[in-house]
Design a protein around this motif. Structure first.
Motif, short mmCIF file in Angstrom:
data_model
loop_
_atom_site.label_atom_id
_atom_site.label_comp_id
_atom_site.label_asym_id
_atom_site.label_seq_id
_atom_site.Cartn_x
_atom_site.Cartn_y
_atom_site.Cartn_z
N THR A 98 0.83 -1.20 0.00
CA THR A 98 0.00 0.00 0.00
C THR A 98 0.87 1.25 0.00
O THR A 98 2.01 1.23 0.50
N PRO A 99 0.37 2.36 -0.56
CA PRO A 99 1.13 3.62 -0.56
C PRO A 99 1.53 4.05 0.85
O PRO A 99 2.61 4.63 1.04
N GLU A 100 0.67 3.77 1.83
CA GLU A 100 0.98 4.16 3.21
C GLU A 100 2.21 3.41 3.72
O GLU A 100 3.11 3.99 4.34
N LYS A 101 2.27 2.09 3.44
CA LYS A 101 3.42 1.30 3.88
C LYS A 101 4.68 1.71 3.13
O LYS A 101 5.76 1.79 3.70
N ALA A 103 5.29 4.64 1.88
CA ALA A 103 5.70 5.95 2.40
C ALA A 103 6.48 5.79 3.70
O ALA A 103 7.43 6.55 3.96
N ALA A 104 6.09 4.81 4.51
CA ALA A 104 6.81 4.56 5.76
C ALA A 104 8.23 4.09 5.48
O ALA A 104 9.19 4.53 6.13
N PHE A 105 8.38 3.18 4.49
CA PHE A 105 9.72 2.73 4.10
C PHE A 105 10.55 3.90 3.58
O PHE A 105 11.72 4.07 3.96
N GLN A 106 9.96 4.70 2.70
CA GLN A 106 10.67 5.82 2.11
C GLN A 106 11.08 6.84 3.17
O GLN A 106 12.18 7.39 3.14
N SER A 107 10.17 7.08 4.12
CA SER A 107 10.43 8.07 5.16
C SER A 107 11.54 7.62 6.11
O SER A 107 12.40 8.42 6.50
N SER A 108 11.53 6.34 6.46
CA SER A 108 12.49 5.84 7.44
C SER A 108 13.85 5.48 6.84
O SER A 108 14.88 5.59 7.51
N LEU A 109 13.85 5.04 5.57
CA LEU A 109 15.09 4.56 4.98
C LEU A 109 15.55 5.37 3.76
O LEU A 109 16.63 5.13 3.23
#
Length: 226
Positions: A98-101, A103-109
Motif C-alpha cells: 500500500t502507498p501508506e506502507k 511511504a513509511a519505508f521511504q520516510s524511514s530509509l
C-alpha cells in the motif's frame, strides 16, 4: 593446531562495530528530546548505539594496533556504503504494498545515502584521528595511563565526528543554532558514555591478553605512522 598469530576475536569485534554503526545510522534521523541535569537537550536516535563504536576502536587500537584498527574502519565504511546503496536501490523499485506502507519505508530509509555520506566523512576524519592519537600516546607514555589515552583521544574524536556528521546531515534543514544544540547535546552524552566505558575498556583489554591467541602489539615496536 591453531596458529599463535590467528586472532580469535578480531572478526567478532569488527562484526559488532558494523552492527552498532548500522543501528546508529538507521536511527540517526529519529530525534530524541531529553533532559540531563536539568538541561533540555536534543539527541539523534543513534546516540544509544554509536558511542560504543569508539569504545571498540579503542580496544582494537590498544591490543591489535593502529594498522588493524584502521583496517576495521575501512571495512566498516565499505559495509555501510554497501548497505546504503542496496537500500537506495531497493526503494527505487515499484512495489505492490500500500502507498501508506511504502511511504513509511521511504520516510524511514530514504535518507540512507545521505546518512552514509555524512557518516563516511565523519568516520574517515574522526575514527582515524582517534585511533592514531591513541596509538601515538601509547608510545609517548610507554604503554601506561590507558584511561587518559582512551578518554582523551575519544573526547577529541567524538567532537570531530559530531561536528562533521551534524553539519553534513542537517545542512539546509535545520538552523545553525539548532545544529549547534544537537552537536553539544550529543557530545556531552558521548563524554559521559566514554567515562562509563573506561572500566570496561580495562576489562576488555585484560580479557584479550588472557584469552586471545594473537600476540598484542607492543608499543615499543609499534610505529603509528605505518
Amino acid at each position: 593446531m591453531e596458529s599463535q598469530q590467528s586472532p580469535k576475536y578480531y572478526a567478532f569485534i569488527g562484526m559488532l562495530l558494523v552492527t552498532l554503526n548500522t543501528t546508529s545510522n538507521i536511527m540517526a534521523g529519529r530525534i530524541i528530546p531529553a533532559e540531563v541535569f536539568g538541561l533540555n537537550i536534543i539527541l539523534p536516535g543513534g546516540i544509544i548505539a554509536f558511542p560504543a563504536t569508539f569504545f571498540l576502536l579503542d580496544i582494537v587500537t590498544e591490543f591489535y594496533g593502529y594498522k588493524n584498527a584502521k583496517r576495521l574502519i575501512w571495512f566498516n565504511l565499505i559495509c555501510q556504503g554497501t548497505f546504503a546503496l542496496l537500500i537506495t536501490l531497493i526503494l527505487s523499485f515499484k512495489t505492490s504494498i500500500t502507498p501508506e506502507k511504502d511511504a513509511a519505508f521511504q520516510s524511514s530509509l530514504g535518507t540512507s545515502l545521505l546518512i552514509f555520506v555524512a557518516f563516511f566523512s565523519a568516520s574517515l576524519v574522526a575514527d582515524t584521528f582517534n585511533c592514531k592519537l591513541m596509538a601515538k600516546w601509547k608510545t609517548y607514555t610507554n604503554g601506561k595511563h590507558l584511561w587518559v589515552r582512551a578518554f582523551g583521544s575519544t573526547a577529541l574524536g567524538e567532537l570531530l565526528f559530531s561536528v562533521v556528521w551534524v553539519s553534513i546531515y542537517f545542512f539546509g534543514t535545520l538552523p545553525s543554532s539548532q545544529m549547534m544544540t544537537i552537536i553539544l547535546s550529543q557530545y556531552v552524552i558521548k563524554l559521559l558514555y566514554e567515562a562509563f566505558c573506561l572500566p570496561l575498556t580495562y576489562l576488555a583489554v585484560y580479557l584479550l591478553k588472557k584469552h586471545e591467541t594473537y600476540q598484542p602489539i607492543r608499543y615499543e615496536n609499534f610505529n603509528p605512522q605505518a
